[in-house]
Design a protein around this motif. Structure first.
Motif, short mmCIF file in Angstrom:
data_model
loop_
_atom_site.label_atom_id
_atom_site.label_comp_id
_atom_site.label_asym_id
_atom_site.label_seq_id
_atom_site.Cartn_x
_atom_site.Cartn_y
_atom_site.Cartn_z
N ARG A 1 -0.57 -15.85 0.48
CA ARG A 1 -1.45 -16.31 1.55
C ARG A 1 -0.73 -16.46 2.89
N CYS A 2 0.61 -16.41 2.87
CA CYS A 2 1.37 -16.56 4.11
C CYS A 2 1.66 -15.22 4.79
N ALA A 3 1.03 -14.16 4.32
CA ALA A 3 1.30 -12.82 4.86
C ALA A 3 1.13 -12.75 6.37
N SER A 4 0.18 -13.53 6.92
CA SER A 4 -0.10 -13.42 8.35
C SER A 4 1.08 -13.79 9.21
N GLY B 1 18.16 -5.22 2.06
CA GLY B 1 18.50 -5.26 0.64
C GLY B 1 18.37 -6.63 0.01
N ILE B 2 17.62 -7.54 0.66
CA ILE B 2 17.39 -8.88 0.12
C ILE B 2 16.10 -8.86 -0.68
N PRO B 3 16.13 -9.28 -1.94
CA PRO B 3 14.89 -9.28 -2.74
C PRO B 3 13.82 -10.17 -2.12
N VAL B 4 12.57 -9.68 -2.17
CA VAL B 4 11.41 -10.45 -1.71
C VAL B 4 10.42 -10.51 -2.86
N ILE B 5 10.24 -11.69 -3.41
CA ILE B 5 9.33 -11.90 -4.53
C ILE B 5 8.06 -12.56 -3.99
N GLY C 1 0.23 -5.72 4.03
CA GLY C 1 1.60 -5.41 4.42
C GLY C 1 2.62 -5.78 3.37
N LEU C 2 2.36 -6.88 2.63
CA LEU C 2 3.33 -7.32 1.63
C LEU C 2 3.42 -6.37 0.44
N LEU C 3 2.48 -5.45 0.29
CA LEU C 3 2.60 -4.46 -0.79
C LEU C 3 3.88 -3.65 -0.64
N ASN C 4 4.30 -3.44 0.60
CA ASN C 4 5.53 -2.69 0.85
C ASN C 4 6.64 -3.55 1.43
N ALA C 5 6.31 -4.71 1.95
CA ALA C 5 7.34 -5.62 2.47
C ALA C 5 7.76 -6.57 1.35
N ASP D 1 -9.06 -4.55 -16.20
CA ASP D 1 -7.99 -4.56 -17.19
C ASP D 1 -6.66 -4.73 -16.47
N ASP D 2 -5.85 -5.70 -16.91
CA ASP D 2 -4.59 -5.99 -16.21
C ASP D 2 -3.65 -4.79 -16.18
N GLY D 3 -3.51 -4.11 -17.30
CA GLY D 3 -2.60 -2.97 -17.37
C GLY D 3 -3.02 -1.85 -16.45
N GLN D 4 -4.30 -1.53 -16.46
CA GLN D 4 -4.79 -0.46 -15.59
C GLN D 4 -4.69 -0.87 -14.12
N ALA D 5 -4.88 -2.16 -13.86
CA ALA D 5 -4.75 -2.65 -12.47
C ALA D 5 -3.32 -2.46 -11.98
N LEU D 6 -2.33 -2.77 -12.82
CA LEU D 6 -0.93 -2.59 -12.44
C LEU D 6 -0.64 -1.12 -12.15
N LYS D 7 -1.15 -0.22 -12.99
CA LYS D 7 -0.90 1.21 -12.80
C LYS D 7 -1.55 1.73 -11.52
N LYS D 8 -2.71 1.19 -11.19
CA LYS D 8 -3.37 1.60 -9.95
C LYS D 8 -2.57 1.15 -8.74
N LEU D 9 -2.09 -0.10 -8.77
CA LEU D 9 -1.32 -0.62 -7.64
C LEU D 9 0.04 0.06 -7.51
N ALA D 10 0.58 0.55 -8.63
CA ALA D 10 1.88 1.22 -8.59
C ALA D 10 1.85 2.47 -7.72
N LYS D 11 0.67 3.01 -7.48
CA LYS D 11 0.54 4.19 -6.61
C LYS D 11 0.64 3.82 -5.14
N LEU D 12 0.56 2.50 -4.85
CA LEU D 12 0.54 2.04 -3.46
C LEU D 12 1.82 1.36 -3.03
N THR D 13 2.67 0.97 -3.98
CA THR D 13 3.86 0.20 -3.63
C THR D 13 5.03 0.56 -4.53
#
Length: 312
Positions: free
Chosen positions: A149-152, A165-169, A181-185, A204-216
């Protein structure tokens, strides 16, 4: 910094970005609409995703700094939270008072099963926070853990951290835009199940992850409470980390402790399976105690718990 070979290793420092909250918690039966209920227990604690995660990080042996907006410096809630954070050893030099605004406050009802119902007020003006210089924030920073929610106000900072090279979780507990923006940041995106499905528009959680993997290019995972965590490995294959079976009395803050433990494990170079298992153990132990994130376990407790459940 002590460069002596025999000197103790300096714990990693994680910058936790979010909105601290003053939590008023009540232990009650499930209330009927329009009823009046007596609480069997009341407590006043600090909360908010990032603050809870910071407590978990420090309890597990890391260092944590909170970055985010607070209400007016004269406000009671603001002073209360600063005192509590100081007692936990959490660095507060990047908390920013915003004149005439109100620090977020929550009323939380916890039922006999440990499940919680939360009502929170966050002043919309808090999102207009202006951050200190990026170089200042990233100095001595081993990782960033941020609420989605703090993306703005934090996307630019997170993007620069990734470039360095600093991890961003990112703790994703609301639906994100597919152009967020946080999909790539970010380096790691850890969703709760419902916002994961809402973001991908897939049930479906698994299919959702696979769909998002195409974007980030980020690591992707979905937490599902007692059903454990589902995630994509480096080959894009679905894997699952089971939750530990425990007697749950209070789930408040458990997800945040999970994210804090996971972020700390990443800075310690634990592999993904080990990091997720470590985070699951920390969250499970927290669920066995009342007190929100103040029931987060110490490092020795998590390690002993993992040893006891080596086959889980």
């Amino acid at each position: 910094m002590n460069f002596n070979v025999g000197a103790p290793r300096i714990p990693p420092r994680i910058l936790c970005i979010g909105l601290p909250v003053r939590d008023l918690t009540f232990r009650v039966d499930v209330p009927a609409r329009g009823s009046k209920e007596n609480a069997s227990h009341f407590d006043e604690i600090c909360g908010g995703n990032a603050l809870n995660a910071a407590i978990g990080i420090v309890r597990l042996g890391g260092r944590a700094t909170i970055l985010g907006p607070m209400g007016d410096s004269r406000e009671t809630s603001s002073r209360y939270i600063f005192d509590k954070l100081a007692a936990e050893g959490i660095e507060t030099n990047h908390l920013i008072h915003m004149p005439n605004l109100v620090t977020p406050i929550s009323a939380i009802m916890i039922d006999d099963s440990g499940e919680r119902t939360i009502v929170t007020f966050r002043d919309p003006e808090l999102w207009k926070l202006k951050l200190p210089p990026i170089d200042t924030l990233l100095e001595d920073c081993d990782a960033i853990l941020t609420e989605s929610r703090c993306a703005s106000f934090c996307t630019e900072l997170c993007a620069e951290a990734v470039r360095r090279g600093i991890p961003v979780i990112v703790d994703v507990d609301r639906a994100m835009s597919m152009s967020e923006g946080l999909l790539n940041a970010s380096s790691h995106l850890v969703f709760s199940s419902e916002p994961l499905q809402e973001t991908a528009d897939v049930t479906d959680d698994g299919q959702a992850l696979k769909k998002l993997a195409k974007l980030t290019p980020s690591f992707l995972a979905g937490t599902r409470g007692p059903r454990g965590t589902i995630w994509l490995n480096e080959q894009g294959e679905l894997e699952e980390t089971p939750a530990f079976p425990v007697h749950t009395v209070d789930t408040l803050g458990a997800g945040d402790v999970f994210h804090g433990a996971f972020a700390l494990a990443i800075t310690e170079k634990q592999d993904l399976r080990q990091a997720l298992r470590f985070a699951s153990a920390a969250a499970a132990l927290k669920c066995t105690r009342f007190g929100g994130a103040y029931a987060a376990p110490q490092r020795t407790e998590v390690e002993a718990f993992l040893n006891q459940h080596a086959t889980v």
